[in-house]
Design a protein around this motif. Sequence first.
Motif, PDB file in Angstrom:
ATOM      1  N   GLY A   1       0.740  -1.250   0.000  1.00  0.00           N
ATOM      2  CA  GLY A   1       0.000   0.000   0.000  1.00  0.00           C
ATOM      3  C   GLY A   1       0.768   1.296   0.000  1.00  0.00           C
ATOM      4  N   LEU A   2       0.628   2.012   1.087  1.00  0.00           N
ATOM      5  CA  LEU A   2       1.089   3.388   1.205  1.00  0.00           C
ATOM      6  C   LEU A   2       2.587   3.529   0.979  1.00  0.00           C
ATOM      7  N   MET A   3       3.387   2.677   1.612  1.00  0.00           N
ATOM      8  CA  MET A   3       4.835   2.845   1.539  1.00  0.00           C
ATOM      9  C   MET A   3       5.368   2.565   0.143  1.00  0.00           C
ATOM     10  N   GLN A   4       4.768   1.601  -0.557  1.00  0.00           N
ATOM     11  CA  GLN A   4       5.211   1.363  -1.927  1.00  0.00           C
ATOM     12  C   GLN A   4       4.844   2.542  -2.819  1.00  0.00           C
ATOM     13  N   LEU A   5       3.700   3.149  -2.590  1.00  0.00           N
ATOM     14  CA  LEU A   5       3.328   4.339  -3.360  1.00  0.00           C
ATOM     15  C   LEU A   5       4.329   5.471  -3.129  1.00  0.00           C
ATOM     16  N   ILE A   6       4.779   5.608  -1.884  1.00  0.00           N
ATOM     17  CA  ILE A   6       5.785   6.637  -1.582  1.00  0.00           C
ATOM     18  C   ILE A   6       7.063   6.362  -2.365  1.00  0.00           C
ATOM     19  N   ALA A   7       7.525   5.114  -2.334  1.00  0.00           N
ATOM     20  CA  ALA A   7       8.751   4.755  -3.053  1.00  0.00           C
ATOM     21  C   ALA A   7       8.598   4.978  -4.552  1.00  0.00           C
ATOM     22  N   LEU A   8       7.445   4.623  -5.092  1.00  0.00           N
ATOM     23  CA  LEU A   8       7.215   4.806  -6.530  1.00  0.00           C
ATOM     24  C   LEU A   8       7.263   6.277  -6.922  1.00  0.00           C
ATOM     25  N   ASN A   9       6.694   7.123  -6.091  1.00  0.00           N
ATOM     26  CA  ASN A   9       6.732   8.553  -6.389  1.00  0.00           C
ATOM     27  C   ASN A   9       8.147   9.103  -6.324  1.00  0.00           C
ATOM     28  N   ILE A  10       8.958   8.580  -5.411  1.00  0.00           N
ATOM     29  CA  ILE A  10      10.360   9.002  -5.334  1.00  0.00           C
ATOM     30  C   ILE A  10      11.102   8.557  -6.588  1.00  0.00           C
ATOM     31  N   GLY A  11      10.878   7.302  -7.015  1.00  0.00           N
ATOM     32  CA  GLY A  11      11.526   6.805  -8.231  1.00  0.00           C
ATOM     33  C   GLY A  11      11.095   7.564  -9.466  1.00  0.00           C
ATOM     34  N   LEU A  12       9.811   7.927  -9.518  1.00  0.00           N
ATOM     35  CA  LEU A  12       9.295   8.698 -10.651  1.00  0.00           C
ATOM     36  C   LEU A  12       9.945  10.077 -10.695  1.00  0.00           C
ATOM     37  N   ALA A  13      10.059  10.708  -9.525  1.00  0.00           N
ATOM     38  CA  ALA A  13      10.677  12.030  -9.452  1.00  0.00           C
ATOM     39  C   ALA A  13      12.160  11.977  -9.815  1.00  0.00           C
ATOM     40  N   ALA A  14      12.826  10.845  -9.491  1.00  0.00           N
ATOM     41  CA  ALA A  14      14.248  10.703  -9.788  1.00  0.00           C
ATOM     42  C   ALA A  14      14.508  10.332 -11.240  1.00  0.00           C
ATOM     43  N   GLY A  15      13.445  10.038 -12.002  1.00  0.00           N
ATOM     44  CA  GLY A  15      13.602   9.726 -13.411  1.00  0.00           C
ATOM     45  C   GLY A  15      14.035   8.308 -13.701  1.00  0.00           C
ATOM     46  N   ILE A  16      13.886   7.389 -12.742  1.00  0.00           N
ATOM     47  CA  ILE A  16      14.296   6.001 -12.969  1.00  0.00           C
ATOM     48  C   ILE A  16      13.095   5.065 -13.102  1.00  0.00           C
ATOM     49  N   VAL A  17      11.889   5.616 -13.019  1.00  0.00           N
ATOM     50  CA  VAL A  17      10.663   4.816 -13.134  1.00  0.00           C
ATOM     51  C   VAL A  17       9.816   5.385 -14.266  1.00  0.00           C
ATOM     52  N   SER A  18       9.434   4.529 -15.203  1.00  0.00           N
ATOM     53  CA  SER A  18       8.576   4.937 -16.312  1.00  0.00           C
ATOM     54  C   SER A  18       7.115   4.870 -15.891  1.00  0.00           C
ATOM     55  N   GLU A  19       6.228   5.448 -16.703  1.00  0.00           N
ATOM     56  CA  GLU A  19       4.796   5.366 -16.428  1.00  0.00           C
ATOM     57  C   GLU A  19       4.314   3.922 -16.417  1.00  0.00           C
ATOM     58  N   GLU A  20       4.879   3.103 -17.312  1.00  0.00           N
ATOM     59  CA  GLU A  20       4.476   1.692 -17.382  1.00  0.00           C
ATOM     60  C   GLU A  20       4.877   0.936 -16.127  1.00  0.00           C
ATOM     61  N   LEU A  21       6.110   1.133 -15.673  1.00  0.00           N
ATOM     62  CA  LEU A  21       6.560   0.464 -14.454  1.00  0.00           C
ATOM     63  C   LEU A  21       5.802   0.988 -13.243  1.00  0.00           C
ATOM     64  N   PHE A  22       5.529   2.276 -13.222  1.00  0.00           N
ATOM     65  CA  PHE A  22       4.773   2.873 -12.123  1.00  0.00           C
ATOM     66  C   PHE A  22       3.401   2.202 -12.008  1.00  0.00           C
ATOM     67  N   ALA A  23       2.696   2.060 -13.121  1.00  0.00           N
ATOM     68  CA  ALA A  23       1.365   1.445 -13.099  1.00  0.00           C
ATOM     69  C   ALA A  23       1.442  -0.017 -12.676  1.00  0.00           C
ATOM     70  N   ALA A  24       2.446  -0.750 -13.174  1.00  0.00           N
ATOM     71  CA  ALA A  24       2.583  -2.164 -12.827  1.00  0.00           C
ATOM     72  C   ALA A  24       2.796  -2.346 -11.326  1.00  0.00           C
ATOM     73  N   LEU A  25       3.601  -1.478 -10.726  1.00  0.00           N
ATOM     74  CA  LEU A  25       3.878  -1.604  -9.301  1.00  0.00           C
ATOM     75  C   LEU A  25       2.744  -1.042  -8.447  1.00  0.00           C
ATOM     76  N   VAL A  26       1.977  -0.089  -8.984  1.00  0.00           N
ATOM     77  CA  VAL A  26       0.756   0.334  -8.287  1.00  0.00           C
ATOM     78  C   VAL A  26      -0.224  -0.840  -8.219  1.00  0.00           C
ATOM     79  N   LEU A  27      -0.276  -1.630  -9.302  1.00  0.00           N
ATOM     80  CA  LEU A  27      -1.126  -2.824  -9.303  1.00  0.00           C
ATOM     81  C   LEU A  27      -0.706  -3.775  -8.188  1.00  0.00           C
ATOM     82  N   VAL A  28       0.590  -3.950  -7.996  1.00  0.00           N
ATOM     83  CA  VAL A  28       1.092  -4.787  -6.896  1.00  0.00           C
ATOM     84  C   VAL A  28       0.619  -4.232  -5.557  1.00  0.00           C
ATOM     85  N   ALA A  29       0.754  -2.928  -5.398  1.00  0.00           N
ATOM     86  CA  ALA A  29       0.350  -2.303  -4.136  1.00  0.00           C
ATOM     87  C   ALA A  29      -1.139  -2.502  -3.880  1.00  0.00           C
ATOM     88  N   LEU A  30      -1.966  -2.329  -4.903  1.00  0.00           N
ATOM     89  CA  LEU A  30      -3.412  -2.469  -4.744  1.00  0.00           C
ATOM     90  C   LEU A  30      -3.797  -3.904  -4.386  1.00  0.00           C
TER      91      LEU A  30
END
Length: 425
Positions: A359-388
């Motif tokens: 849940g929450l903590m993975q979303l935080i990590a994903l947002n940090i990775g997105l801001a750092a430019g190492i996470v794509s929109e596709e990877l972000f969505a895939a890992l949000v699915l894991v969190a959900l």
Amino acid sequence: MTPVELAPAFFLAVVVILLACRLVVLVAGRLGQPPVVGEMIAGVMLGPSLFGLIAPGISADVFPPELKPVLYVAGQIGLVTLMFAAGYEFRAHAGRGLAGTAVAVSSAGVGIPLVLGVGLTVVAHGHVGIFVDGVSVWVTAAFVGVALSITAFPMLARIITERGLAGSRFGSLALASGATDDAVAWIMLAGVLSVASGKAEPVLKAVGGSVLFVAVLFLLGRRLLAWIVTRQGLGADTRILFTVAMLFCAAWFTDIIGLYSVFGAFCIGMAMPRGEAAERLVRTIQSVTQVVFVPMFFTYSGLNTRFDVFADPSVMAFGAAAVVLAVVGKFGGCWAAARLRGEPASVAVRVGALMNARGLMQLIALNIGLAAGIVSEELFAALVLVALVTTVMTVPLLSLLDRQDARSRPAEEAHEGEEPVATMN
């Protein structure tokens, strides 16, 4: 947008967020889910995956791009106060004799998902479009591994508290293991960001800063908090002001060293003295902020989630595989570690179920990775699915285990009450 234009936009967005979250929370509650799950789902629904898809024009008016940083900062207030209360509850209910088992469970809960996540990402390289150009495959793989190894500690603490499990063996063990798990995971995340940037400073800052923070909190912070709570003559407002000032100082420091603000808040909660006055202070600080500000962070994450990327079958397959490996690695690993440490099967399986939520903590990590430019929109969505998925399955699984125990208990009692039958040789 100017500040004068941004203020009314913010108020309108908050009204939409709070009403939408409350509606989804009510529906989720009827399905046996805790409020945090409803808020998480509502956040995704308010993003481009649903609201932006159905009414793109209205969505753009309610959530203009300039508003996203404001929602992020406001959401941090909710996260910090939530973790402050979680730290207080953890110290109040953590039992003795848990240290060894908690280390074993958290080690398995970090190590196994980390290896599985790295392996999945390396296999996917060249076959799935989840990678960012210019970012090493090993950086992406390490990030996925760390993301799968994270536990949703605030949600875990909230489920345990709401279900009255804080004093149970598995509740205390899950809290201890989850806290250790996430502390290690965030240090590893700092290491991944360090490698991605080509500098050693982030990980050195995280490790050195955390040692300094714990030392100052242990030597000075505990005494100052005790003075705030017990000092005669201080009014209730003054106690709240001083406590929040310390809380935000801790959040600021752990944020700048790369361990994230929620861990500073958690440590302040653990350092709070015990007693009715301290408990009243914690409840007062948490009450409004949790209801008003936490949903803003979920919405901020939802605005960054695009489930239309799953139109690509390879991305969908990667997301599904990530869900399976996340459950096998975290649930299976934590269950096995608890059993090997001699915990009863009923305790081990519940610890695995609680630790499995991201849940929450993975979303935080994903947002940090997105801001750092190492996470794509596709990877972000895939890992949000894991969190959900891993978050939504937690409470139904715990309820199923409770029902199974309730059914087996009368049978065991009946069996114990039977008279032994004499046999003749």
